[in-house]
Design a protein around this motif. Sequence first.
Motif: not given
Lengths: 221, 221
Positions: A81, A88-90, A92-94, A96-97
Amino acid sequence: MAEKPKLHYTRGRGKMESIRWLLAAAGVEFEEEFIEKEDLEKLRNDGSLLFQQVPMVEIDGMKMVQTRAILCYIAGKYNLYGKDLKERAWIDMYVEGTTDLMGMIMALPFQAADVKEKNIALITERATTRYFPVYEKALKDHGQDYLVGNKLSWADIHLLEAILMTEELKSDILSAFPLLQAFKTKMSNMPTIKKFLQPGSPRKPPPDENYVATVMKIFKL
Amino acid sequence: MSGKPVLHYVSVRGRMEPVKWLLAAAGVEFEERFLETKEDLQKLRADGCLLFQQVPMVEIDGMKLVQTRAILNYIAGKYNLYGKDLKERALIDMYVEGMADLYDIIMNHDFKPANEKEKDLANIMDKATNRYLPVFEKVLKDHGHDFLVGNKLSRADVNLLETILMVEEFKPDALAKFPLLQSFKARISNTPNIKKFLQPGSQRKPPLQEKDIPSLMAIFH
């Protein structure tokens, strides 16, 4: 004694498949209890399901529910993670896509034929114009093997799952994405993932009519 | 340049409202840029600002974050509203994901055809009073603390207050059977940052009005 995680779900992909992928890629052995007929009612009556739903995973003394909560816990526990908040933000974005893309594909077997045909066209368009270009560009921009932080993460495992699932719909879906093709090959050859991709692993096949009928019956849809 | 987060969305609650609640609870001032026409959305897309061509998008710490969950996870992590370790995070994630499911059916209610609205509302209230609210009443009862997780304010508490207020907009006495949630609501509403957010003139948005739906649809379709 470290007990193996125990997965409670129907005998099929659904919302549990991403969890199977993540555990397998992390090299974590797990057990599965498949829900048939009255098993869901029993789990509910036992108070095992926080919101009366599956997936549910028994892990580290918890009965975890909610797919994303389970995935986030496993990713965190097994160092998939990222190393800090921004990585983590990146991730999470990937993730979620790819979740949005796979969600569209997972809904197909439950749709009427005309709706399904329209959605297959939409999925193909979204995959090739909205989603895969993002991951192709990410790999191109930094030139590294993995999406985030030059290290294997949940985002890479999830992307491989999404690529294979989309290829089941249209086998040449990666034709315009050379870096994703190379990514797919490299990831598929990682020992833990290679093992998961072999016959006899816990990986589940694509849903067929029987599975759809079973799911409709168990969840009273 | 202020350095404040900038929120890009349409001028309704939708998927951005939980982000605003969380920033407000953390005492973080933020700016908003509202999409009013399809052209506004197209411009953001053409400028390469939207990773998957979608809003919400939040400019924060040099990133253009998209995907609601990625945005919320980042803010919660940054402002220490995400528990102290993996296990507290797991609990917070389970609670928050359950509430997200309820939020989704509430959000979609406005877009149901007139002849389906009554049945849909009954479903929302059934889920709220039988599936979700009892879980949180029990959590508070079992540990006797003021907050859901770790005896400390977290995003789960902020989310629960938002959820309670939305359910009460449908049925003012929704908490009749949940005494601990009633005192939770009073207590959390009175914490300074949240009290400020609940006052008129704050950036909190009202429920969606039917007359605003056509212009909203025009932006996205």
